[in-house]
Design a protein around this motif. Structure first.
Motif, PDB file in Angstrom:
ATOM      1  N   THR A  71       0.819  -1.206   0.000  1.00  0.00           N
ATOM      2  CA  THR A  71       0.000   0.000   0.000  1.00  0.00           C
ATOM      3  C   THR A  71       0.859   1.266   0.000  1.00  0.00           C
ATOM      4  O   THR A  71       0.324   2.358  -0.128  1.00  0.00           O
ATOM      5  CB  THR A  71      -0.944   0.033   1.220  1.00  0.00           C
ATOM      6  N   TYR A  72       2.181   1.117   0.139  1.00  0.00           N
ATOM      7  CA  TYR A  72       3.100   2.252   0.192  1.00  0.00           C
ATOM      8  C   TYR A  72       3.964   2.297  -1.067  1.00  0.00           C
ATOM      9  O   TYR A  72       4.279   1.263  -1.653  1.00  0.00           O
ATOM     10  CB  TYR A  72       4.003   2.160   1.421  1.00  0.00           C
ATOM     11  N   THR A  73       4.345   3.509  -1.451  1.00  0.00           N
ATOM     12  CA  THR A  73       5.303   3.662  -2.549  1.00  0.00           C
ATOM     13  C   THR A  73       6.726   3.726  -2.031  1.00  0.00           C
ATOM     14  O   THR A  73       7.665   3.361  -2.736  1.00  0.00           O
ATOM     15  CB  THR A  73       5.026   4.949  -3.354  1.00  0.00           C
ATOM     16  N   THR A  74       6.903   4.184  -0.773  1.00  0.00           N
ATOM     17  CA  THR A  74       8.229   4.417  -0.201  1.00  0.00           C
ATOM     18  C   THR A  74       8.270   3.955   1.247  1.00  0.00           C
ATOM     19  O   THR A  74       7.355   4.248   2.018  1.00  0.00           O
ATOM     20  CB  THR A  74       8.591   5.914  -0.260  1.00  0.00           C
ATOM     21  N   VAL A  75       9.339   3.247   1.589  1.00  0.00           N
ATOM     22  CA  VAL A  75       9.577   2.844   2.975  1.00  0.00           C
ATOM     23  C   VAL A  75      10.954   3.366   3.382  1.00  0.00           C
ATOM     24  O   VAL A  75      11.927   3.214   2.644  1.00  0.00           O
ATOM     25  CB  VAL A  75       9.514   1.310   3.135  1.00  0.00           C
ATOM     26  N   ILE A  76      11.023   3.980   4.567  1.00  0.00           N
ATOM     27  CA  ILE A  76      12.279   4.545   5.070  1.00  0.00           C
ATOM     28  C   ILE A  76      12.787   3.668   6.213  1.00  0.00           C
ATOM     29  O   ILE A  76      12.062   3.398   7.173  1.00  0.00           O
ATOM     30  CB  ILE A  76      12.084   5.993   5.554  1.00  0.00           C
ATOM     31  N   VAL A  77      14.045   3.245   6.099  1.00  0.00           N
ATOM     32  CA  VAL A  77      14.691   2.393   7.106  1.00  0.00           C
ATOM     33  C   VAL A  77      15.779   3.226   7.778  1.00  0.00           C
ATOM     34  O   VAL A  77      16.906   3.320   7.280  1.00  0.00           O
ATOM     35  CB  VAL A  77      15.291   1.133   6.464  1.00  0.00           C
ATOM     36  N   PRO A  78      15.492   3.877   8.917  1.00  0.00           N
ATOM     37  CA  PRO A  78      16.435   4.814   9.522  1.00  0.00           C
ATOM     38  C   PRO A  78      17.438   4.136  10.456  1.00  0.00           C
ATOM     39  O   PRO A  78      17.208   3.998  11.648  1.00  0.00           O
ATOM     40  CB  PRO A  78      15.521   5.776  10.288  1.00  0.00           C
ATOM     41  N   ALA A  79      18.567   3.704   9.881  1.00  0.00           N
ATOM     42  CA  ALA A  79      19.655   3.099  10.659  1.00  0.00           C
ATOM     43  C   ALA A  79      19.150   1.978  11.555  1.00  0.00           C
ATOM     44  O   ALA A  79      19.390   1.962  12.758  1.00  0.00           O
ATOM     45  CB  ALA A  79      20.398   4.162  11.473  1.00  0.00           C
ATOM     46  N   MET A  80      18.467   1.017  10.954  1.00  0.00           N
ATOM     47  CA  MET A  80      17.957  -0.158  11.668  1.00  0.00           C
ATOM     48  C   MET A  80      19.057  -1.210  11.686  1.00  0.00           C
ATOM     49  O   MET A  80      19.059  -2.156  10.900  1.00  0.00           O
ATOM     50  CB  MET A  80      16.692  -0.670  10.962  1.00  0.00           C
ATOM     51  N   ASP A  81      20.015  -1.032  12.587  1.00  0.00           N
ATOM     52  CA  ASP A  81      21.216  -1.869  12.593  1.00  0.00           C
ATOM     53  C   ASP A  81      20.883  -3.352  12.691  1.00  0.00           C
ATOM     54  O   ASP A  81      21.408  -4.171  11.930  1.00  0.00           O
ATOM     55  CB  ASP A  81      22.127  -1.478  13.762  1.00  0.00           C
ATOM     56  N   ALA A  82      20.057  -3.729  13.669  1.00  0.00           N
ATOM     57  CA  ALA A  82      19.696  -5.130  13.878  1.00  0.00           C
ATOM     58  C   ALA A  82      18.443  -5.458  13.077  1.00  0.00           C
ATOM     59  O   ALA A  82      17.411  -4.806  13.219  1.00  0.00           O
ATOM     60  CB  ALA A  82      19.458  -5.401  15.361  1.00  0.00           C
ATOM     61  N   MET A  83      18.552  -6.468  12.212  1.00  0.00           N
ATOM     62  CA  MET A  83      17.443  -6.793  11.309  1.00  0.00           C
ATOM     63  C   MET A  83      17.398  -8.298  11.106  1.00  0.00           C
ATOM     64  O   MET A  83      18.414  -8.932  10.804  1.00  0.00           O
ATOM     65  CB  MET A  83      17.648  -6.083   9.968  1.00  0.00           C
ATOM     66  N   ILE A 121      14.386   3.675   1.187  1.00  0.00           N
ATOM     67  CA  ILE A 121      15.440   4.600   1.591  1.00  0.00           C
ATOM     68  C   ILE A 121      16.084   4.027   2.849  1.00  0.00           C
ATOM     69  O   ILE A 121      15.412   3.812   3.854  1.00  0.00           O
ATOM     70  CB  ILE A 121      14.887   6.007   1.858  1.00  0.00           C
ATOM     71  N   VAL A 122      17.390   3.759   2.783  1.00  0.00           N
ATOM     72  CA  VAL A 122      18.104   3.063   3.848  1.00  0.00           C
ATOM     73  C   VAL A 122      19.280   3.924   4.291  1.00  0.00           C
ATOM     74  O   VAL A 122      19.995   4.484   3.454  1.00  0.00           O
ATOM     75  CB  VAL A 122      18.633   1.699   3.350  1.00  0.00           C
ATOM     76  N   THR A 123      19.504   4.031   5.599  1.00  0.00           N
ATOM     77  CA  THR A 123      20.618   4.839   6.082  1.00  0.00           C
ATOM     78  C   THR A 123      21.498   4.038   7.041  1.00  0.00           C
ATOM     79  O   THR A 123      21.077   3.050   7.633  1.00  0.00           O
ATOM     80  CB  THR A 123      20.130   6.113   6.815  1.00  0.00           C
ATOM     81  N   GLY A 124      22.741   4.505   7.157  1.00  0.00           N
ATOM     82  CA  GLY A 124      23.656   4.008   8.170  1.00  0.00           C
ATOM     83  C   GLY A 124      23.975   2.537   8.056  1.00  0.00           C
ATOM     84  O   GLY A 124      24.218   2.008   6.966  1.00  0.00           O
ATOM     85  N   LEU A 125      23.942   1.851   9.202  1.00  0.00           N
ATOM     86  CA  LEU A 125      24.351   0.451   9.295  1.00  0.00           C
ATOM     87  C   LEU A 125      23.147  -0.486   9.281  1.00  0.00           C
ATOM     88  O   LEU A 125      23.183  -1.559   9.891  1.00  0.00           O
ATOM     89  CB  LEU A 125      25.171   0.228  10.568  1.00  0.00           C
ATOM     90  N   SER A 126      22.098  -0.125   8.601  1.00  0.00           N
ATOM     91  CA  SER A 126      20.887  -0.950   8.563  1.00  0.00           C
ATOM     92  C   SER A 126      21.201  -2.353   8.057  1.00  0.00           C
ATOM     93  O   SER A 126      21.772  -2.527   6.977  1.00  0.00           O
ATOM     94  CB  SER A 126      19.835  -0.313   7.658  1.00  0.00           C
ATOM     95  N   GLY A 127      20.821  -3.356   8.854  1.00  0.00           N
ATOM     96  CA  GLY A 127      21.022  -4.739   8.455  1.00  0.00           C
ATOM     97  C   GLY A 127      22.426  -5.265   8.654  1.00  0.00           C
ATOM     98  O   GLY A 127      22.740  -6.373   8.226  1.00  0.00           O
ATOM     99  N   PHE A 128      23.277  -4.492   9.319  1.00  0.00           N
ATOM    100  CA  PHE A 128      24.650  -4.946   9.553  1.00  0.00           C
ATOM    101  C   PHE A 128      24.731  -5.972  10.688  1.00  0.00           C
ATOM    102  O   PHE A 128      25.755  -6.626  10.871  1.00  0.00           O
ATOM    103  CB  PHE A 128      25.563  -3.762   9.868  1.00  0.00           C
ATOM    104  N   LYS A 129      23.635  -6.115  11.474  1.00  0.00           N
ATOM    105  CA  LYS A 129      23.578  -7.105  12.546  1.00  0.00           C
ATOM    106  C   LYS A 129      22.290  -7.899  12.407  1.00  0.00           C
ATOM    107  O   LYS A 129      21.317  -7.429  11.794  1.00  0.00           O
ATOM    108  CB  LYS A 129      23.614  -6.420  13.924  1.00  0.00           C
ATOM    109  N   ASP A 130      22.273  -9.103  12.985  1.00  0.00           N
ATOM    110  CA  ASP A 130      21.023  -9.860  12.991  1.00  0.00           C
ATOM    111  C   ASP A 130      20.175  -9.436  14.193  1.00  0.00           C
ATOM    112  O   ASP A 130      20.545  -8.521  14.925  1.00  0.00           O
ATOM    113  CB  ASP A 130      21.294 -11.369  12.968  1.00  0.00           C
TER     114      ASP A 130
END
Length: 210
Positions: free
Chosen positions: A57-69, A88-97
């Motif tokens: 339902t969205y055109t854009t999702v923002i992931v603001p430095a979500m390190d643990a994913m 849109i992804v910033t910082g260390l998003s997804g760099f940790k589990d």
């Protein structure tokens, strides 16, 4: 109760989602403020509700430095992009589990990482320099944008579009000392097409800075 009829069956018309997750609350708050101040209608979705939310339902999702994913969330966001969304992804998003254990490879495939070279925590006296201003209609008089905090040095997929160039940390202080001599080929942000959509990755934390 007196106004129940006005509220029953209401649903959001927002096309932008902002994820609230992790420990980087200043990054989240910065993006919240950016969206509010620019009058962009958006929904906030908590991390624990993400998998049960209809992202289509969205055109854009923002992931603001979500390190643990978790792997499940990463796969759902990759799917959102592949189906035509903008992430849109910033910082260390997804760099940790989800247990905050560092990953060898960041979780989001859609970003277009080839390998992570280095994460520098202190980027004081750093700038991003415009190579061209295509798409930046409000930056006629601006050639440099300042950066502070962490920055991710990385290699990206060959097809990824790199925008802006990094002026690494240099002298700061009075005007006669505030000049730079080195510009390196690391981007201010990267646009990577993935499936029918695209990911815009910002290797620093602009929300926190804002």
């Amino acid at each position: 109760a007196a106004n129940e009829d006005a509220y029953v069956d209401m649903h959001s018309m927002a096309e932008v989602m902002l994820i609230k997750a992790g420990v980087n609350q200043n990054e989240y708050r910065g993006w919240f403020r950016v969206l509010v101040e620019n009058h962009i209608l958006f929904d906030v979705v908590r991390e624990d509700a993400l998998l049960s939310t209809a992202l289509e339902t969205y055109t854009t999702v923002i992931v603001p430095a979500m390190d643990a994913m978790s792997d499940d969330i990463a796969a759902r966001l990759d799917e959102f992009v592949a189906e035509g969304g903008t992430l849109i992804v910033t910082g260390l998003s997804g760099f940790k589990d989800e247990t905050h254990t560092p990953r060898e490879v960041p979780a989001l495939e859609c970003v277009g990482f080839e390998d992570i070279l280095h994460v520098r925590d202190d980027m004081r006296a750093t700038y991003l320099k415009f190579e061209d201003k295509a798409g930046f209609t409000r930056f006629d008089d601006t050639d440099l944008v300042y950066v502070d905090g962490p920055y991710v040095y990385a290699n990206y997929a060959e097809e990824a579009e790199r925008r802006m160039q990094l002026v690494p940390p240099h002298n700061f202080g009075p005007p006669e000392r505030c000049y730079y001599e080195l510009v390196v080929d690391h981007p201010g942000f990267v646009v990577h097409l993935y499936g029918d959509g695209r990911t815009i990755y910002v290797p620093c934390m602009p929300g926190t800075l804002f």
